[in-house]
Design a protein around this motif. Structure first.
Motif, PDB file in Angstrom:
ATOM      1  N   PRO A   1     -14.867  -5.328   8.619  1.00 31.75           N
ATOM      2  CA  PRO A   1     -13.576  -4.669   8.635  1.00 31.75           C
ATOM      3  C   PRO A   1     -12.723  -4.928   7.489  1.00 31.75           C
ATOM      4  O   PRO A   1     -12.651  -5.847   6.910  1.00 31.75           O
ATOM      5  N   LEU A   2     -11.777  -3.763   7.281  1.00 32.24           N
ATOM      6  CA  LEU A   2     -10.990  -3.683   6.099  1.00 32.24           C
ATOM      7  C   LEU A   2      -9.961  -4.295   6.315  1.00 32.24           C
ATOM      8  O   LEU A   2      -9.322  -4.568   7.601  1.00 32.24           O
ATOM      9  N   VAL A   3      -9.411  -5.043   5.291  1.00 25.51           N
ATOM     10  CA  VAL A   3      -7.695  -5.651   5.517  1.00 25.51           C
ATOM     11  C   VAL A   3      -6.933  -4.481   5.328  1.00 25.51           C
ATOM     12  O   VAL A   3      -7.011  -3.796   4.263  1.00 25.51           O
ATOM     13  N   GLU A   4      -5.932  -4.280   6.420  1.00 22.19           N
ATOM     14  CA  GLU A   4      -5.178  -2.867   6.371  1.00 22.19           C
ATOM     15  C   GLU A   4      -3.922  -3.126   5.200  1.00 22.19           C
ATOM     16  O   GLU A   4      -3.731  -4.099   5.014  1.00 22.19           O
ATOM     17  N   GLY A   5      -3.694  -2.103   4.697  1.00 21.66           N
ATOM     18  CA  GLY A   5      -2.369  -2.094   3.657  1.00 21.66           C
ATOM     19  C   GLY A   5      -2.969  -2.533   2.179  1.00 21.66           C
ATOM     20  O   GLY A   5      -1.883  -2.746   1.490  1.00 21.66           O
ATOM     21  N   ARG A   6      -4.209  -2.792   1.895  1.00 20.82           N
ATOM     22  CA  ARG A   6      -4.286  -3.137   0.638  1.00 20.82           C
ATOM     23  C   ARG A   6      -5.236  -2.354  -0.123  1.00 20.82           C
ATOM     24  O   ARG A   6      -6.387  -2.019   0.282  1.00 20.82           O
ATOM     25  N   SER A   7      -4.949  -2.009  -1.320  1.00 24.49           N
ATOM     26  CA  SER A   7      -5.675  -0.939  -2.116  1.00 24.49           C
ATOM     27  C   SER A   7      -5.100  -1.027  -3.489  1.00 24.49           C
ATOM     28  O   SER A   7      -3.944  -1.426  -3.843  1.00 24.49           O
ATOM     29  N   THR A   8      -6.295  -0.872  -4.501  1.00 23.61           N
ATOM     30  CA  THR A   8      -5.909  -0.796  -6.030  1.00 23.61           C
ATOM     31  C   THR A   8      -5.171   0.271  -6.177  1.00 23.61           C
ATOM     32  O   THR A   8      -3.832   0.252  -7.001  1.00 23.61           O
ATOM     33  N   SER A   9      -5.419   1.571  -5.639  1.00 25.23           N
ATOM     34  CA  SER A   9      -4.403   2.709  -5.933  1.00 25.23           C
ATOM     35  C   SER A   9      -3.085   2.571  -5.419  1.00 25.23           C
ATOM     36  O   SER A   9      -1.850   3.011  -6.119  1.00 25.23           O
ATOM     37  N   ALA A  10      -2.708   1.642  -4.197  1.00 26.90           N
ATOM     38  CA  ALA A  10      -1.219   1.483  -3.917  1.00 26.90           C
ATOM     39  C   ALA A  10      -0.868   0.510  -4.858  1.00 26.90           C
ATOM     40  O   ALA A  10       0.462   0.746  -5.289  1.00 26.90           O
ATOM     41  N   LEU A  11      -1.336  -0.397  -5.407  1.00 26.39           N
ATOM     42  CA  LEU A  11      -0.883  -1.381  -6.468  1.00 26.39           C
ATOM     43  C   LEU A  11      -0.477  -0.563  -7.826  1.00 26.39           C
ATOM     44  O   LEU A  11       0.481  -0.761  -8.203  1.00 26.39           O
ATOM     45  N   VAL A  12      -1.402   0.117  -8.306  1.00 26.64           N
ATOM     46  CA  VAL A  12      -1.181   1.113  -9.386  1.00 26.64           C
ATOM     47  C   VAL A  12       0.119   2.045  -9.104  1.00 26.64           C
ATOM     48  O   VAL A  12       1.048   1.801 -10.002  1.00 26.64           O
ATOM     49  N   ALA A  13       0.353   2.646  -7.828  1.00 25.74           N
ATOM     50  CA  ALA A  13       1.608   3.460  -7.586  1.00 25.74           C
ATOM     51  C   ALA A  13       2.601   2.532  -7.726  1.00 25.74           C
ATOM     52  O   ALA A  13       3.595   2.965  -8.234  1.00 25.74           O
ATOM     53  N   LYS A  14       2.460   1.371  -6.878  1.00 25.97           N
ATOM     54  CA  LYS A  14       3.647   0.574  -6.933  1.00 25.97           C
ATOM     55  C   LYS A  14       4.252   0.030  -8.364  1.00 25.97           C
ATOM     56  O   LYS A  14       5.448   0.084  -8.662  1.00 25.97           O
ATOM     57  N   ALA A  15       3.192  -0.313  -9.336  1.00 22.86           N
ATOM     58  CA  ALA A  15       3.460  -0.804 -10.819  1.00 22.86           C
ATOM     59  C   ALA A  15       4.001   0.464 -11.471  1.00 22.86           C
ATOM     60  O   ALA A  15       5.025   0.201 -12.328  1.00 22.86           O
ATOM     61  N   LYS A  16       3.766   1.706 -10.994  1.00 18.77           N
ATOM     62  CA  LYS A  16       4.338   2.982 -11.943  1.00 18.77           C
ATOM     63  C   LYS A  16       5.757   3.197 -11.141  1.00 18.77           C
ATOM     64  O   LYS A  16       6.467   3.891 -11.770  1.00 18.77           O
ATOM     65  N   GLY A  17       6.326   2.600 -10.284  1.00 19.69           N
ATOM     66  CA  GLY A  17       7.525   2.401  -9.717  1.00 19.69           C
ATOM     67  C   GLY A  17       7.655   3.675  -8.799  1.00 19.69           C
ATOM     68  O   GLY A  17       8.671   4.112  -8.515  1.00 19.69           O
TER      69      GLY A  17
END
Ligand SMILES: Nc1ncnc2c1ncn2[C@@H]1O[C@H](COP(=O)(O)OP(=O)(O)OP(=O)(O)O)[C@@H](O)[C@H]1O
Ligand SMILES: O=P(O)(O)OC[C@@H](O)[C@H]1O[C@@H](O)[C@@H](O)[C@@H](O)[C@@H]1O
Length: 479
Positions: free
Chosen positions: A463-479
């Motif tokens: 089972p995956l851990v919901e709400g965690r992804s590298t793409s989301a982190l990248v988007a967040k870092a880009k502001g």
């Protein structure tokens, strides 16, 4: 299941020999003739030829049925005594023929230097009744075997009749037959699964060179046409080349760190190959395992036996020092290390991914993957394959950085890179026991699942851990 418990039985059929070593020291030349004077030190007897193949297979943990021809002489008894040191070898299928000597190769050694070899052997074919006894013994042994090895030294056991009986009985049971050949052509081995010539044997059979990898593959293909099966060329310091009928070619470089004595390395390789196949591994994995075993054998003096413990130690040592566990290794190393773990009974788990910006979801899935078996191997997409999959701005971290981070996790035992669009090829080469993917996949969608299941393994969906992804982190870092 692959890599579990006692392996085999493996039927080793062929020319058994006694290897006798007379060891001493030389410090002067004889006054009688220009020859060295050896001051006698010690003598030892070890199994040779097909008996060496049997001893190596047993030392790697297999049950072995040894079929061969001895004389009715003290050398035959000495051979049996030497073989008795290896639990797991059934000697009841050795056929005694009072009309022949037990083949004996006596090496006179000054320290590590061989001075002379004295052979006792008769090369005339055995009498008809002996051949009939051999055929009956082969057929009985085949009824109890899961892999057959024909260890041909052209000394008379493997006549056309005996080869034909062995291959026919093996085919009737769908048991693989591996042949270490000595014949000038391989036609008599028609129906065998794999023939393993060395460079000279390949050249004698095909007239072709094997100087380069490409030449070795062409010569192996020509050899295959003579009998219709796959060919593994053992190429001494050049390692091994596997040519398969489906056109796949695998070149494995030699691994030896120290080379003392190459005699018998082919026997060790053959035995390791059979043990690995009998454990359920793919031919590719088995070739890596055999190559690693041969590398240990060439580091020993004389006809040598490589034990499972020695091979495991060598495989562990082949993971770069200071980086264990979790070391990044190349594919050939990874295959050999994994085959060694499996031979020691470990279940190897495989998973793959980009693992670009590592987050708790990654860690959870890797920890859960590790709990599915005993060792965890992570295949990491190379930078170019991440770019193809996720676009030109990715990966954020290059492959060396990503491998360093993943390899540092306590649950990860080995990291290997893969360049292809899917992990199918690397899964086929590494032969894991458990394939792990996130539960966002269906089992029938998991690439390589069929390959793993075909050899007795399984697919595990985590089972995956919901709400965690590298793409989301990248988007967040880009502001
Ligand atoms: N000089 C060497 N350096 C490194 N590895 C070696 C060397 N010689 C042999 N090996 C390893 O051992 C394997 C088998 O050796 P080789 O090709 O000489 O077999 P062989 O001639 O059948 O041996 P033998 O008849 O002595 O048992 C090679 O594929 C390689 O992995
Ligand atoms: O083929 P010929 O030279 O007559 O005999 C075989 C020997 O050269 C040796 O071969 C090695 O591979 C080993 O099998 C070793 O045990 C054996 O004595």
């Amino acid at each position: 299941m692959a890599g579990k418990g006692a392996v085999g039985p493996i039927a080793v059929i062929g020319d058994v020999m006694v290897d006798r070593y007379i060891v001493g020291s030389v410090s002067r030349i004889s006054p009688e003739a220009p020859v060295p004077v050896l001051v006698h030190g010690a003598e030892r007897i070890v199994p040779g030829g097909a008996a060496n193949v049997a001893a190596n297979a047993a030392a790697l943990g297999a049950q072995v049925i040894l079929v061969g021809l001895t004389g009715a002489d003290p050398e035959a008894e000495a051979l049996k005594d030497a073989l008795a040191a290896y639990p797991g070898i059934d000697l009841s299928s050795l056929v005694a023929d009072g009309g022949r000597p037990t083949i004996t190769k006596t090496r006179v050694m000054s320290g590590r230097q061989q001075i002379v070899r004295i052979d006792a052997e008769i090369l005339t074919p055995p009498a008809e009744d002996t051949v009939a006894r051999l055929v009956a013994t082969v057929e009985e042994a085949l009824g109890r075997s899961s892999v057959v090895v024909l260890s041909d030294y052209a000394k008379g056991v493997l006549s056309d009749v005996v080869i034909g009986a062995a291959i026919a009985a093996a085919q009737a049971k769908s048991v693989p037959v591996i042949v270490d050949p000595k014949r000038r052509t391989f036609e008599a081995y028609r129906g065998a699964t794999l023939v393993t010539p060395n460079r000279l044997e390949l050249a004698a059979a095909t007239g072709l060179p094997d100087t380069t990898d490409a030449e070795a593959a062409l010569a192996a293909e020509a050899a295959s046409r003579q009998f219709g099966g796959d060919v593994l060329v053992t190429r001494a310091e050049k390692g091994m080349t596997l040519w398969r009928r489906n056109g796949q070619v695998l070149h494995v470089p030699a691994q030896a760190r120290e080379v003392f004595d190459v005699s018998g390395a082919g026997d060790t390789a053959l035995a390791a190959l059979a043990v690995s196949l009998a454990s359920g591994h793919t031919l590719e994995t088995s070739v890596h395992f055999a190559n690693a075993a041969a590398a240990v054998a060439v580091g020993k003096i004389g006809t040598a036996v490589v034990t499972r413990a020695e091979l495991n130690a060598a495989l562990d040592a082949s993971v770069p020092e200071g980086a264990q566990p979790g070391a990044l290794v190349d594919r050939a190393r990874a295959a050999a290390v994994i085959a060694g773990w499996q031979a020691a009974g470990a279940r190897v788990v495989f998973t793959n991914g980009c693992f670009d910006l590592v987050h708790p979801g990654h860690v959870s899935i890797l920890e859960a993957a590790a709990r599915e078996g005993d060792r965890l191997v992570v295949a990491l997409n190379t930078d170019t394959s991440v770019q193809r999959l996720k676009g030109p701005t990715r990966p954020v971290q290059d492959e060396a950085a990503r491998a360093r981070v993943i390899g540092a996790l306590r649950c990860v035992d080995l990291v290997v890179l893969f360049e292809e669009d899917t992990p199918l090829e690397i899964i086929t080469t590494l032969g894991p026991d458990v394939l792990v993917k996130g539960a966002d996949y269906r089992e029938d969608e998991v690439v390589g699942g069929d390959v793993v299941k075909a050899r007795g393994g399984r697919v595990a969906l985590i089972p995956l851990v919901e709400g965690r992804s590298t793409s989301a982190l990248v988007a967040k870092a880009k502001g």
